[in-house]
Write a protein that holds these residues in place. Structure first.
Motif, short mmCIF file in Angstrom:
data_model
loop_
_atom_site.label_atom_id
_atom_site.label_comp_id
_atom_site.label_asym_id
_atom_site.label_seq_id
_atom_site.Cartn_x
_atom_site.Cartn_y
_atom_site.Cartn_z
N LYS A 252 -17.91 2.36 -0.63
CA LYS A 252 -19.10 2.59 0.19
C LYS A 252 -19.60 4.01 -0.06
CE LYS A 252 -20.74 2.11 4.95
NZ LYS A 252 -20.34 1.85 6.36
N ASP A 253 -20.94 4.20 -0.06
CA ASP A 253 -21.52 5.48 -0.45
C ASP A 253 -20.93 6.65 0.34
OD1 ASP A 253 -23.06 4.16 -2.27
OD2 ASP A 253 -24.94 4.29 -1.15
N GLY A 254 -20.93 6.56 1.66
CA GLY A 254 -20.45 7.67 2.48
C GLY A 254 -18.97 7.96 2.25
N ILE A 255 -18.19 6.90 2.05
CA ILE A 255 -16.75 7.08 1.82
C ILE A 255 -16.53 7.73 0.47
CG2 ILE A 255 -14.53 5.91 1.59
CD1 ILE A 255 -15.57 3.75 3.47
N PHE A 256 -17.35 7.37 -0.52
CA PHE A 256 -17.18 7.99 -1.83
C PHE A 256 -17.47 9.49 -1.78
CE2 PHE A 256 -18.76 9.31 -6.03
CZ PHE A 256 -17.57 9.12 -6.73
N VAL A 257 -18.42 9.88 -0.97
CA VAL A 257 -18.68 11.32 -0.80
C VAL A 257 -17.42 12.02 -0.31
CG1 VAL A 257 -19.98 13.04 0.53
CG2 VAL A 257 -21.16 11.04 -0.41
N ARG A 258 -16.74 11.39 0.66
CA ARG A 258 -15.52 12.01 1.20
C ARG A 258 -14.40 12.00 0.16
NH1 ARG A 258 -17.07 8.83 5.72
NH2 ARG A 258 -15.23 7.47 5.59
N PRO A 266 -16.68 17.68 -5.36
CA PRO A 266 -17.83 17.15 -4.60
C PRO A 266 -19.04 16.83 -5.46
CG PRO A 266 -17.53 19.52 -4.24
CD PRO A 266 -16.32 19.04 -4.96
N GLU A 267 -19.11 17.43 -6.64
CA GLU A 267 -20.25 17.18 -7.53
C GLU A 267 -20.32 15.73 -8.00
OE1 GLU A 267 -16.77 18.40 -10.09
OE2 GLU A 267 -17.66 19.06 -8.20
N LEU A 268 -19.18 15.01 -7.96
CA LEU A 268 -19.18 13.61 -8.38
C LEU A 268 -20.12 12.76 -7.54
CD1 LEU A 268 -15.40 12.85 -9.10
CD2 LEU A 268 -17.23 13.27 -10.75
N ALA A 269 -20.20 13.07 -6.25
CA ALA A 269 -21.05 12.28 -5.35
C ALA A 269 -22.53 12.51 -5.60
CB ALA A 269 -20.70 12.61 -3.90
N LYS A 270 -22.86 13.57 -6.36
CA LYS A 270 -24.26 13.87 -6.68
C LYS A 270 -24.60 13.48 -8.12
CE LYS A 270 -24.16 17.76 -3.45
NZ LYS A 270 -24.30 19.23 -3.29
N ASP A 271 -23.61 13.05 -8.85
CA ASP A 271 -23.81 12.62 -10.24
C ASP A 271 -24.55 11.28 -10.23
OD1 ASP A 271 -23.42 11.45 -12.84
OD2 ASP A 271 -21.74 12.82 -13.15
N PRO A 272 -25.67 11.16 -10.95
CA PRO A 272 -26.43 9.89 -10.95
C PRO A 272 -25.60 8.68 -11.32
CG PRO A 272 -27.69 11.64 -12.01
CD PRO A 272 -26.32 12.19 -11.76
N ARG A 273 -24.53 8.89 -12.10
CA ARG A 273 -23.67 7.76 -12.49
C ARG A 273 -22.87 7.21 -11.32
NH1 ARG A 273 -20.36 10.62 -17.14
NH2 ARG A 273 -20.51 12.25 -15.54
N TYR A 274 -22.72 8.02 -10.26
CA TYR A 274 -21.83 7.63 -9.17
C TYR A 274 -22.48 7.70 -7.79
CZ TYR A 274 -18.74 9.06 -13.01
OH TYR A 274 -18.15 9.23 -14.24
N MET A 275 -23.75 8.04 -7.72
CA MET A 275 -24.38 8.29 -6.43
C MET A 275 -24.54 7.03 -5.58
SD MET A 275 -27.37 11.11 -7.14
CE MET A 275 -28.00 10.95 -5.46
N GLU A 282 -21.66 0.10 -12.41
CA GLU A 282 -21.99 0.12 -13.84
C GLU A 282 -21.06 1.06 -14.62
OE1 GLU A 282 -26.07 1.19 -13.92
OE2 GLU A 282 -26.78 -0.76 -13.16
N HIS A 283 -20.50 2.05 -13.94
CA HIS A 283 -19.63 3.04 -14.60
C HIS A 283 -18.22 2.97 -14.01
CE1 HIS A 283 -23.78 4.57 -15.11
NE2 HIS A 283 -23.35 4.96 -16.31
N GLN A 284 -17.81 1.76 -13.69
CA GLN A 284 -16.55 1.55 -12.99
C GLN A 284 -15.34 2.07 -13.77
OE1 GLN A 284 -15.99 -2.55 -11.86
NE2 GLN A 284 -14.58 -1.99 -10.23
N ALA A 285 -15.25 1.75 -15.04
CA ALA A 285 -14.07 2.12 -15.83
C ALA A 285 -13.92 3.63 -15.93
CB ALA A 285 -14.16 1.50 -17.22
N GLU A 286 -15.01 4.34 -16.22
CA GLU A 286 -14.89 5.79 -16.37
C GLU A 286 -14.62 6.47 -15.03
OE1 GLU A 286 -19.23 7.74 -16.49
OE2 GLU A 286 -19.02 6.12 -17.96
N LEU A 287 -15.16 5.91 -13.94
CA LEU A 287 -14.88 6.47 -12.62
C LEU A 287 -13.40 6.29 -12.26
CD1 LEU A 287 -15.77 7.82 -10.02
CD2 LEU A 287 -16.55 5.59 -9.18
N ASP A 288 -12.87 5.10 -12.55
CA ASP A 288 -11.44 4.87 -12.30
C ASP A 288 -10.58 5.84 -13.10
OD1 ASP A 288 -11.55 2.94 -10.34
OD2 ASP A 288 -11.36 1.24 -11.71
N GLU A 289 -10.99 6.13 -14.33
CA GLU A 289 -10.24 7.08 -15.15
C GLU A 289 -10.24 8.47 -14.52
OE1 GLU A 289 -11.73 7.06 -19.11
OE2 GLU A 289 -11.16 4.96 -19.49
N ARG A 290 -11.37 8.88 -13.98
CA ARG A 290 -11.46 10.19 -13.32
C ARG A 290 -10.52 10.26 -12.11
NH1 ARG A 290 -15.70 13.82 -13.99
NH2 ARG A 290 -17.24 13.26 -15.59
#
Length: 398
Positions: A252-258, A266-275, A282-290
């Protein structure tokens, strides 16, 4: 721990004719809620579940047969069939999971039983249901899981379909059978009428398949095996810590910010790939890797504390050993110790769900031997004397 509460179904008598898992698990659920469950076992070895389970000693029986009385009866001989018919006439519910037509072959057709006792409720569990072109096929829970859509979507994409690890097809069918009994009891309370409940293994599995069918029907989309992820829902996965796996659900968006704050990124929540939800999918695999790169530098204790501090849904991937040691399980009595008749104290899952006014519970341990309650049940309910019962036993009827 043996409770003394009566439960919501106190005063209800259930005759359980089934074997193995689906029928007996339905009986377990009804017994946990307070019903007097009389389990009918074949003379001799009894229900095969007595020998099922993992480990040196087979103790699965202690769970599935709790809150039940055991009688033996040979349903393949006329005298045994008549004995069970008499017992059924004193009951409210009959549970069976034989191949369709078996009760009819034994002279125990539900139609005939309902003619004799119109208020009776009969729940029938089978692989494919009581009618249809497959009804006479043999069916186990695993086959129901396969045909109901479960097996195809479980496992890793590059591997064959996998098993969940428990007999989920059987227990789902039993749960829906129990739901049917409760609905039928409500109907009987208004009308006095009993009825037959037809619960098929594959249809019970089909019920929990979410949007699997309409996704295909409307979009032409067929769900495939996806391993530990839910495609398009991110992040929601099991991640590696220094000392073991840890589940995080922050899609969920708000939970991802936390979560980004907890990770110190915190910059991840402002990245267009993850906002947004769609972008993260769409960027599930790379986000899981992070995320995995972050968790792998920490212990489970450290990740857990970070998740609690930032109010993020997360948890350890428990084994039974973890469960019995967990203080939350202990305080809520999710797992209780039961003094069994033949194996001493054994911990097992408690009755569920919780009812505030008529709580369910474990009132008696599983019967240690088949027919343990023959004299009590046949004597007190049917008025059969000791001499007659001894004759029936000698002739292999009980």
């Amino acid at each position: 721990m043996i409770t003394s509460g009566s439960g919501a179904l106190a005063g209800l008598r259930v005759i359980e004719l089934g074997q193995l898992i689906a029928g007996p698990f339905c009986g377990q659920l009804l017994g946990d809620m307070g019903a007097d469950v009389i389990k009918v076992e074949p003379p001799g070895a009894g229900d095969p579940m007595r020998k099922w389970g993992q480990g040196a000693e087979k103790v699965q029986w202690e769970v599935i047969a709790r809150n039940k009385r055991s009688v033996t009866c040979n349903l393949r001989v006329p005298e045994g069939q008549e004995l069970v018919r008499r017992l059924i006439m004193t009951a409210d519910v009959v549970v069976e999971n034989f191949k369709p037509g078996t009760l009819e072959k034994w002279g125990l057709s539900p139609d005939d039983l309902l003619d004799a006792k119109p208020s009776l409720i009969v729940v029938r569990m089978s692989g494919y249901g009581q009618d249809g072109p497959y009804s006479q096929r043999a069916g186990f829970g695993g086959i129901g899981e396969a045909m109901g859509g479960w097996r195809y979507i479980v496992g890793d994409p590059d591997r064959p379909p996998a098993r969940m690890g428990i007999s989920i097809g059987d227990t789902l069918c039993a749960t829906y059978g129990t739901m049917g009994v409760l609905a039928a009891l409500h109907h009987r309370g208004r009308t006095g009428e009993g009825q037959v409940i037809d619960a098929a293994l594959y249809e019970a599995v089909l019920q929990v398949m979410e949007g699997l069918v309409p996704e295909y029907d409307h979009n032409g989309y067929i769900r495939e095996r996806s391993g530990s992820i839910l495609p398009g829902i991110a992040p929601s996965n099991v991640y590696a810590c220094k000392d073991g796996p840890f589940m995080i659900g922050a899609n969920k968006d708000g939970i991802f910010v936390r979560l980004a704050e907890a990770m110190g990124q915190p910059e991840l929540a402002k990245d267009p790939r993850y906002m947004t939800h769609l972008a993260r999918g769409e960027h599930q695999a790379e986000l899981d890797e992070r995320i995995n790169a972050w968790t792998s530098t920490l212990t489970m204790d450290e990740v857990e504390q970070a998740m609690v501090d930032h109010s993020i849904p997360a948890g350890r991937v428990y084994t039974a050993k973890d469960m019995v040691a967990d203080p939350h399980f202990r305080v809520r009595e999710a797992i209780v110790e039961v003094e069994t008749q033949s194996r001493g104290p054994i911990r097992m899952q408690n009755a569920f769900p919780r009812l505030s006014k008529t709580p369910s519970g474990i009132r008696r341990p599983a019967p240690a031997v088949p027919g343990q309650d023959n004299f009590e049940v046949y004597g007190s309910i049917l008025g059969i004397g000791e001499e007659e019962l001894t004759r029936l036993e000698a002739q292999g009827v009980v």
